[in-house]
Design a protein around this motif. Structure first.
Motif, PDB file in Angstrom:
ATOM      1  N   GLY A 152      87.960 -52.648 -91.364  1.00  0.00           N
ATOM      2  CA  GLY A 152      88.374 -51.287 -91.015  1.00  0.00           C
ATOM      3  C   GLY A 152      87.168 -50.386 -90.850  1.00  0.00           C
ATOM      4  O   GLY A 152      86.114 -50.598 -91.431  1.00  0.00           O
ATOM      5  N   ALA A 153      87.335 -49.361 -90.052  1.00  0.00           N
ATOM      6  CA  ALA A 153      86.239 -48.440 -89.784  1.00  0.00           C
ATOM      7  C   ALA A 153      86.191 -47.304 -90.798  1.00  0.00           C
ATOM      8  O   ALA A 153      85.249 -46.542 -90.809  1.00  0.00           O
ATOM      9  N   PHE A 154      87.198 -47.176 -91.645  1.00  0.00           N
ATOM     10  CA  PHE A 154      87.288 -46.059 -92.564  1.00  0.00           C
ATOM     11  C   PHE A 154      86.873 -46.497 -93.964  1.00  0.00           C
ATOM     12  O   PHE A 154      87.045 -47.639 -94.331  1.00  0.00           O
ATOM     13  N   MET A 155      86.357 -45.568 -94.751  1.00  0.00           N
ATOM     14  CA  MET A 155      85.896 -45.935 -96.081  1.00  0.00           C
ATOM     15  C   MET A 155      86.532 -45.100 -97.189  1.00  0.00           C
ATOM     16  O   MET A 155      86.381 -45.423 -98.342  1.00  0.00           O
ATOM     17  N   ALA A 156      87.234 -44.028 -96.882  1.00  0.00           N
ATOM     18  CA  ALA A 156      87.855 -43.200 -97.909  1.00  0.00           C
ATOM     19  C   ALA A 156      89.068 -43.921 -98.480  1.00  0.00           C
ATOM     20  O   ALA A 156      89.661 -44.773 -97.834  1.00  0.00           O
ATOM     21  N   THR A 157      89.421 -43.569 -99.690  1.00  0.00           N
ATOM     22  CA  THR A 157      90.634 -44.079-100.312  1.00  0.00           C
ATOM     23  C   THR A 157      91.490 -42.880-100.669  1.00  0.00           C
ATOM     24  O   THR A 157      90.975 -41.836-101.056  1.00  0.00           O
ATOM     25  N   TYR A 158      92.767 -43.026-100.533  1.00  0.00           N
ATOM     26  CA  TYR A 158      93.696 -41.941-100.831  1.00  0.00           C
ATOM     27  C   TYR A 158      94.540 -42.290-102.033  1.00  0.00           C
ATOM     28  O   TYR A 158      94.687 -43.451-102.395  1.00  0.00           O
ATOM     29  N   GLU A 159      95.095 -41.248-102.672  1.00  0.00           N
ATOM     30  CA  GLU A 159      95.950 -41.443-103.822  1.00  0.00           C
ATOM     31  C   GLU A 159      97.092 -40.445-103.766  1.00  0.00           C
ATOM     32  O   GLU A 159      96.983 -39.390-103.145  1.00  0.00           O
ATOM     33  N   VAL A 160      98.191 -40.792-104.425  1.00  0.00           N
ATOM     34  CA  VAL A 160      99.350 -39.910-104.487  1.00  0.00           C
ATOM     35  C   VAL A 160      99.274 -39.148-105.800  1.00  0.00           C
ATOM     36  O   VAL A 160      99.177 -39.739-106.868  1.00  0.00           O
ATOM     37  N   THR A 161      99.292 -37.828-105.702  1.00  0.00           N
ATOM     38  CA  THR A 161      99.281 -36.979-106.885  1.00  0.00           C
ATOM     39  C   THR A 161     100.705 -36.546-107.187  1.00  0.00           C
ATOM     40  O   THR A 161     101.643 -36.957-106.520  1.00  0.00           O
ATOM     41  N   ILE A 220      96.268 -41.266 -92.338  1.00  0.00           N
ATOM     42  CA  ILE A 220      97.547 -40.959 -91.692  1.00  0.00           C
ATOM     43  C   ILE A 220      98.567 -40.503 -92.725  1.00  0.00           C
ATOM     44  O   ILE A 220      99.331 -39.564 -92.492  1.00  0.00           O
ATOM     45  N   CYS A 221      98.578 -41.139 -93.865  1.00  0.00           N
ATOM     46  CA  CYS A 221      99.531 -40.785 -94.913  1.00  0.00           C
ATOM     47  C   CYS A 221      99.338 -39.341 -95.372  1.00  0.00           C
ATOM     48  O   CYS A 221     100.304 -38.583 -95.482  1.00  0.00           O
ATOM     49  N   ALA A 222      98.110 -38.959 -95.639  1.00  0.00           N
ATOM     50  CA  ALA A 222      97.811 -37.614 -96.125  1.00  0.00           C
ATOM     51  C   ALA A 222      98.135 -36.552 -95.077  1.00  0.00           C
ATOM     52  O   ALA A 222      98.690 -35.500 -95.402  1.00  0.00           O
ATOM     53  N   ARG A 223      97.815 -36.831 -93.831  1.00  0.00           N
ATOM     54  CA  ARG A 223      98.077 -35.855 -92.761  1.00  0.00           C
ATOM     55  C   ARG A 223      99.568 -35.644 -92.512  1.00  0.00           C
ATOM     56  O   ARG A 223      99.963 -34.604 -91.998  1.00  0.00           O
ATOM     57  N   ASN A 224     100.385 -36.611 -92.896  1.00  0.00           N
ATOM     58  CA  ASN A 224     101.815 -36.523 -92.635  1.00  0.00           C
ATOM     59  C   ASN A 224     102.668 -36.354 -93.892  1.00  0.00           C
ATOM     60  O   ASN A 224     103.894 -36.374 -93.802  1.00  0.00           O
ATOM     61  N   CYS A 225     102.043 -36.172 -95.023  1.00  0.00           N
ATOM     62  CA  CYS A 225     102.780 -36.021 -96.282  1.00  0.00           C
ATOM     63  C   CYS A 225     103.470 -34.659 -96.326  1.00  0.00           C
ATOM     64  O   CYS A 225     102.818 -33.619 -96.308  1.00  0.00           O
ATOM     65  N   ALA A 226     104.805 -34.686 -96.381  1.00  0.00           N
ATOM     66  CA  ALA A 226     105.595 -33.457 -96.372  1.00  0.00           C
ATOM     67  C   ALA A 226     105.318 -32.566 -97.580  1.00  0.00           C
ATOM     68  O   ALA A 226     105.377 -31.340 -97.477  1.00  0.00           O
ATOM     69  N   SER A 227     104.991 -33.158 -98.712  1.00  0.00           N
ATOM     70  CA  SER A 227     104.755 -32.376 -99.924  1.00  0.00           C
ATOM     71  C   SER A 227     103.270 -32.226-100.252  1.00  0.00           C
ATOM     72  O   SER A 227     102.930 -31.696-101.311  1.00  0.00           O
ATOM     73  N   GLU A 228     102.409 -32.702 -99.349  1.00  0.00           N
ATOM     74  CA  GLU A 228     100.949 -32.634 -99.543  1.00  0.00           C
ATOM     75  C   GLU A 228     100.518 -33.275-100.855  1.00  0.00           C
ATOM     76  O   GLU A 228      99.573 -32.827-101.500  1.00  0.00           O
ATOM     77  N   ALA A 229     101.218 -34.330-101.245  1.00  0.00           N
ATOM     78  CA  ALA A 229     100.934 -35.013-102.508  1.00  0.00           C
ATOM     79  C   ALA A 229      99.875 -36.099-102.360  1.00  0.00           C
ATOM     80  O   ALA A 229      99.411 -36.648-103.350  1.00  0.00           O
ATOM     81  N   ILE A 230      99.479 -36.418-101.140  1.00  0.00           N
ATOM     82  CA  ILE A 230      98.482 -37.465-100.926  1.00  0.00           C
ATOM     83  C   ILE A 230      97.145 -36.803-100.626  1.00  0.00           C
ATOM     84  O   ILE A 230      97.028 -36.003 -99.702  1.00  0.00           O
TER      85      ILE A 230
END
Length: 72
Positions: free
Chosen positions: A9-18, A55-65
């Motif tokens: 993958g070209a991306f290196m960040a990791t996301y988490e759900v708060t 993609i998950c963070a940009r589309n999270c309805a509750s901004e929890a990611i």
């Protein structure tokens, strides 16, 4: 090494759900790497599978990611 699993993958960040996941499942549906699963506590991101595309963070309805803090 964490990045070893993401070498293709070209991306290196990791996301988490708060706190605040509203269980809508949008992140689960949109993740192209199938790195998200849902249980009774909401969405969870499998760090070993996540490629950090955001993609998950940009589309999270509750901004929890959010982008996870980098480990030293």
């Amino acid at each position: 090494m964490e990045t070893e699993n993401r070498k293709e993958g070209a991306f290196m960040a990791t996301y988490e759900v708060t706190q605040g996941c509203c269980y809508c499942g949008e992140c689960l549906t949109l993740c192209p790497f199938h790195a998200i699963f849902m249980d009774k506590d909401g969405a969870h991101i499998k760090k070993e599978v996540c490629r950090g595309c955001g993609i998950c963070a940009r589309n999270c309805a509750s901004e929890a990611i959010t982008k996870a803090e980098e480990e030293a």
